[in-house]
Design an enzyme around this catalytic site. Structure first.
Site, short mmCIF file in Angstrom:
data_model
loop_
_atom_site.label_atom_id
_atom_site.label_comp_id
_atom_site.label_asym_id
_atom_site.label_seq_id
_atom_site.Cartn_x
_atom_site.Cartn_y
_atom_site.Cartn_z
CB ALA A 132 -0.92 0.01 1.22
N GLY A 179 0.51 -5.78 0.20
CA GLY A 179 -0.45 -5.87 -0.89
C GLY A 179 0.16 -6.32 -2.20
CD GLU A 229 -2.87 -8.74 1.11
OE1 GLU A 229 -3.63 -9.24 1.95
OE2 GLU A 229 -2.73 -7.51 0.96
CD GLU A 266 0.15 -6.87 4.95
OE1 GLU A 266 -0.21 -6.74 3.78
OE2 GLU A 266 0.85 -7.84 5.35
#
Length: 313
Positions: free
Chosen positions: A115, A160, A163, A183
Site C-alpha cells: 500500500a 499488498g 497479495e 502488515e
C-alpha cells in the site's frame, strides 16, 4: 438426485464461461522475445501512466502483459493504480481473445511495495476502510479472471504486492526477489486476501509463522516453501522472472482455450469443497467442452498427425 441437481445448476451458472474464444495461437519464438525482453508496453497505454497494458501479437497473440509503473513510489498501491488495474482487469475479462495475463513490474528491483503509505497517511480514518475494500475487490477480480494469470516477481513483493501475486494462478520469482506479508509490523493484518490465500498456498502453520513474524523471504526460499512455482537467477536487465513467465504463457497458448478456462474454473471451485462435490464440478465443466468445435479439431489433428488449430469455438 441432489448432487445431480447441483451439478446442473453449476453447469448453467458457468455456461457463459465457455463463450467463443476467437483467434489461433501457435508456439513461435520469433522476434517477440527481443521486443518483450525490452518490455516496451507503451503501444496500448499512454506514456507516464501508472499501469501499462500490452497485447502481444504474432506468435504471442493472446498474451496480455500488465506492467505496474510507479517508480517514485516503488509501485505502491494507490487509489489511481487500483482504478487503472480494475479497468484493465475488466477489459481482459470481457475479451475472449485473451488466453493468458502476465502481471509484472516496469520498475527495476521492485514488484510492488504494498500500500502507498504516504497516500494512506493523508487519508481520513473514514476513507481507509473503503479504499481497502476497493483494493480487496480488485485483487479478488484478478483472481477470478477466467484465463491463466502469471505473476512475474523480479523484485520486492511486500504486503499488498504479495497479495496481488497470490491472487494469480502461478508465481515466478527471481532468486533475489524479496517477498512477505509484513502488515503486523504496522499493527494491522493483511487485508486484501493474504490471510486466506497464503494458507491455501503454503499451508496453515507456515502461513501463520510468516504472517506473525512479518518475515521477508527471497525467491529461493519461496520456491522451497511452495510460494512460487519457479525461482530463476536474475539477469542483467532485471527481468528474468518476466521472461520465464512469457515462456510459460507460450506453453499455454497452443492448448484449447475453452478447455484451459474450464480446467481453471474446475480447479478453483473444486479445491474449496469436498471431493464428491468437486467431482460434480469437474463433470459440469467437462460438459462445457464436449460440444465445442475445438474438441473435434483436437481429435482430427490427432488422427491426421498434425498440430491442432484451435479457434476457441
Amino acid at each position: 438426485m441432489a448432487l445431480l441437481a447441483g451439478c446442473r445448476v453449476f453447469s448453467h451458472a458457468f455456461r457463459g464461461q465457455a463463450a467463443n474464444l476467437d483467434g489461433v495461437c501457435t508456439l513461435q519464438d520469433v522476434m517477440q522475445r527481443a521486443v518483450c525482453s525490452l518490455r516496451r508496453y507503451s503501444s496500448e497505454s499512454k506514456a507516464g501512466e501508472e499501469l501499462t497494458v500490452r497485447y502481444l501479437d504474432g506468435g504471442d497473440s493472446g498474451i496480455v502483459v500488465f506492467g505496474v509503473n510507479r517508480p517514485k513510489a516503488k509501485n505502491a498501491i494507490s487509489k489511481n493504480l487500483v482504478k487503472m488495474m480494475s479497468e484493465a482487469v475488466e477489459s481482459v475479462k470481457k475479451n475472449n481473445k485473451v488466453r493468458s495475463v502476465i502481471l509484472c513490474s516496469m520498475v527495476p528491483g521492485v514488484f510492488c511495495a504494498g500500500a502507498d503509505l504516504k497516500e494512506r497517511a493523508k487519508m481520513h480514518q473514514s476513507e481507509v476502510g473503503p479504499f481497502v475494500s476497493k483494493a480487496r475487490a480488485l485483487i479478488t477480480e484478478l483472481g477470478n479472471l477466467p484465463m491463466p494469470t502469471i505473476a512475474a516477481i523480479d523484485g520486492a513483493a511486500l504486503g499488498g504486492g504479495l497479495e496481488m501475486a497470490l491472487a494469480c494462478d502461478i508465481r515466478i520469482a527471481a532468486t533475489s526477489a524479496k517477498m512477505g506479508l509484513v502488515e503486523t509490523k504496522l499493527a494491522i493484518i493483511p487485508g486484501a486476501g493474504g490471510t486466506q490465500r497464503l494458507p491455501r498456498t503454503v499451508g496453515v502453520s507456515l502461513a501463520k509463522e510468516l504472517i506473525f513474524a512479518a518475515r521477508v523471504i527471497d525467491g529461493t526460499e519461496a520456491k522451497a516453501l511452495g510460494l512460487v512455482n519457479h525461482a530463476v537467477e536474475q539477469n542483467k536487465s532485471g527481468d528474468a522472472a518476466y521472461l520465464r513467465a512469457l515462456e510459460l504463457a507460450r506453453e499455454f497458448n497452443p492448448q484449447g482455450p475453452i478447455a484451459i478456462r474450464m480446467a481453471k474454473l474446475s480447479i478453483n471451485q473444486g479445491i474449496e469443497v469436498d471431493l464428491t462435490t468437486g467431482l460434480a464440478i469437474e463433470e459440469a465443466c467437462y460438459a462445457q467442452v464436449i460440444p465445442t468445435k475445438d474438441r473435434l479439431e483436437g481429435l482430427a489433428a490427432f488422427k491426421e498427425k498434425r498440430p491442432p488449430r484451435y479457434k476457441g469455438e
